[in-house]
Design a protein around this motif. Sequence first.
Motif, mmCIF file in Angstrom:
data_model
loop_
_atom_site.group_PDB
_atom_site.id
_atom_site.type_symbol
_atom_site.label_atom_id
_atom_site.label_comp_id
_atom_site.label_asym_id
_atom_site.label_seq_id
_atom_site.Cartn_x
_atom_site.Cartn_y
_atom_site.Cartn_z
ATOM 1 N N CYS A 110 45.513 43.559 35.142
ATOM 2 C CA CYS A 110 44.203 43.691 35.780
ATOM 3 C C CYS A 110 44.165 44.892 36.714
ATOM 4 O O CYS A 110 43.180 45.644 36.751
ATOM 5 C CB CYS A 110 43.870 42.416 36.555
ATOM 6 S SG CYS A 110 43.597 40.983 35.490
ATOM 7 N N ASN A 111 45.239 45.092 37.480
ATOM 8 C CA ASN A 111 45.292 46.240 38.397
ATOM 9 C C ASN A 111 45.337 47.560 37.645
ATOM 10 O O ASN A 111 44.650 48.522 37.995
ATOM 11 C CB ASN A 111 46.509 46.119 39.307
ATOM 12 C CG ASN A 111 46.388 44.965 40.284
ATOM 13 O OD1 ASN A 111 45.284 44.570 40.658
ATOM 14 N ND2 ASN A 111 47.515 44.409 40.688
ATOM 15 N N SER A 146 48.348 39.767 36.501
ATOM 16 C CA SER A 146 47.757 40.518 37.615
ATOM 17 C C SER A 146 47.986 42.020 37.469
ATOM 18 O O SER A 146 47.104 42.823 37.776
ATOM 19 C CB SER A 146 48.347 40.028 38.944
ATOM 20 O OG SER A 146 48.003 38.689 39.175
ATOM 21 N N ASN A 189 42.024 47.946 35.645
ATOM 22 C CA ASN A 189 40.832 47.761 36.479
ATOM 23 C C ASN A 189 39.927 46.662 35.910
ATOM 24 O O ASN A 189 38.715 46.844 35.716
ATOM 25 C CB ASN A 189 40.061 49.073 36.610
ATOM 26 C CG ASN A 189 39.050 49.052 37.748
ATOM 27 O OD1 ASN A 189 39.295 48.407 38.778
ATOM 28 N ND2 ASN A 189 37.925 49.712 37.568
ATOM 29 N N LEU A 190 40.533 45.497 35.632
ATOM 30 C CA LEU A 190 39.800 44.366 35.073
ATOM 31 C C LEU A 190 39.775 43.202 36.067
ATOM 32 O O LEU A 190 40.610 43.114 36.971
ATOM 33 C CB LEU A 190 40.445 43.904 33.757
ATOM 34 C CG LEU A 190 40.523 44.931 32.627
ATOM 35 C CD1 LEU A 190 41.241 44.311 31.436
ATOM 36 C CD2 LEU A 190 39.148 45.430 32.229
ATOM 37 N N ASP A 191 38.843 42.318 35.854
ATOM 38 C CA ASP A 191 38.743 41.080 36.626
ATOM 39 C C ASP A 191 39.090 39.930 35.675
ATOM 40 O O ASP A 191 38.392 39.687 34.699
ATOM 41 C CB ASP A 191 37.327 40.924 37.172
ATOM 42 C CG ASP A 191 37.198 39.711 38.087
ATOM 43 O OD1 ASP A 191 37.836 38.681 37.815
ATOM 44 O OD2 ASP A 191 36.442 39.810 39.071
ATOM 45 N N ARG A 192 40.189 39.239 35.988
ATOM 46 C CA ARG A 192 40.666 38.213 35.060
ATOM 47 C C ARG A 192 39.614 37.129 34.811
ATOM 48 O O ARG A 192 39.377 36.732 33.672
ATOM 49 C CB ARG A 192 41.960 37.587 35.585
ATOM 50 C CG ARG A 192 42.534 36.535 34.666
ATOM 51 C CD ARG A 192 44.009 36.304 34.865
ATOM 52 N NE ARG A 192 44.403 36.329 36.263
ATOM 53 C CZ ARG A 192 45.676 36.355 36.659
ATOM 54 N NH1 ARG A 192 46.643 36.388 35.767
ATOM 55 N NH2 ARG A 192 45.974 36.374 37.939
ATOM 56 N N LYS A 193 38.962 36.660 35.864
ATOM 57 C CA LYS A 193 37.966 35.600 35.704
ATOM 58 C C LYS A 193 36.778 36.074 34.876
ATOM 59 O O LYS A 193 36.217 35.328 34.073
ATOM 60 C CB LYS A 193 37.490 35.137 37.085
ATOM 61 C CG LYS A 193 38.548 34.384 37.880
ATOM 62 C CD LYS A 193 37.999 33.930 39.220
ATOM 63 C CE LYS A 193 39.052 33.169 40.016
ATOM 64 N NZ LYS A 193 38.528 32.736 41.350
ATOM 65 N N LYS A 194 36.426 37.343 35.062
ATOM 66 C CA LYS A 194 35.238 37.867 34.397
ATOM 67 C C LYS A 194 35.522 38.272 32.959
ATOM 68 O O LYS A 194 34.678 38.107 32.069
ATOM 69 C CB LYS A 194 34.695 39.063 35.180
ATOM 70 C CG LYS A 194 33.382 39.628 34.649
ATOM 71 C CD LYS A 194 32.978 40.910 35.387
ATOM 72 C CE LYS A 194 32.742 40.637 36.868
ATOM 73 N NZ LYS A 194 32.252 41.871 37.544
ATOM 74 N N HIS A 195 36.730 38.809 32.696
ATOM 75 C CA HIS A 195 36.980 39.445 31.401
ATOM 76 C C HIS A 195 37.825 38.612 30.446
ATOM 77 O O HIS A 195 37.928 38.947 29.268
ATOM 78 C CB HIS A 195 37.649 40.814 31.602
ATOM 79 C CG HIS A 195 36.781 41.787 32.336
ATOM 80 N ND1 HIS A 195 37.175 42.390 33.514
ATOM 81 C CD2 HIS A 195 35.532 42.242 32.083
ATOM 82 C CE1 HIS A 195 36.224 43.193 33.939
ATOM 83 N NE2 HIS A 195 35.213 43.121 33.092
#
Length: 375
Positions: A37-38, A34, A41-47
């Motif tokens: 991602c913060n 997490s 600036n990433l989205d774990r599900k998306k990237h």
Amino acid sequence: MPSFNSIIIENIIESIDVGLMVISREGRIEFLNSAACNILNLDRKKHLGFGWGELFITDAVFNAEFNQVILDVISEQKAGLKHVVPYAVKDMECPKKLSITSSYLTENNEIIGLVFLFDDITEIYNAEEREKKALSRNAELQKERIEGLDSLSQAVAHQVLNPTTVIGGMANLLSRKLPEEDPLQKELEIISEEAMKLEGLVAAVKTYSNIPKPYPSEINTVQLFKEALHNANLILERIGERIEMKLDCEVETIIVGKKLFEAAIVELLLNASNFTPEKITDVGIEIKKVEQTIQIRIMDHGMGIEPQIMNHVLDPFFSTKAKGVGMGLSRVKKIVFEHQGKLEIESPGNGLGTTVTIDLPCPDADCCPKGNSFN
């Protein structure tokens, strides 16, 4: 069903505030916590599962330093190093400052992936930059103050010297013309003495304003302090006094302007003697490396300094001696400043001695080899 150990590991990794990203040998992003991602600036599900190059390398300029670190680890196996790089996030006005540490993920001595740790140090970095700017500004203000004092000193020396010489000369001339028993002789003697004091003040001011810029060279530290002690004792011999110095030196050489810096040490030794009631003054000197600076501590066991005057001892023209001009420590401060150093004076109070500390920039991380001392 995941094992108890894997649950523990996953929860620990999720709870840390340092970003963790794992890239497979093929270049896919296999894991993001997490914090990563913060920070990125990433989205774990998306990237998750994306190729890192496809995700981060959008053009040749955007986050180029960040991308270069990743490339270096992949192509040149530069793992285990720490880098501080800017990382821009779209729609954010200023880029972040990230600390990146890399390592390899191995199995059976074979590299199966790359591990990156990301720490957002933006606030720390900005605070350090503000501190650097503040220190730089303080140095500029101090330089301006010294330059202003130089100009004032030169003006005072020029404007006061001629009238003072005339006053003293006229007083002596009148004294010679009057009979020795004339009652005015006493007044003329006072005028002459005060004129001589003014001449001494002007001479001290001229000496201060004419302190030259140092031409630093590498000097043997012990030899420098031995010579300073010798020169101080030559002056004290005239009044039957002496300084005995105990030197504990861990720095073989220092880079200073020899004559100028030696003059500052002589001044400090004489000052220690002036404020020690005994004929023999014991002075301890410690020289060592402390946090990338060369620290010189000069300690006496004299009368010390009263708390109410401590803030004024480095001021020009301040003196507690009846015949003092008050420029000695100001000269020392200026010489230390010209060497990009810092001067501090401490004293617990009356009768408890004084410690003068000089911090000089250390030109080399290995500038302080094994100690050397003599009595």
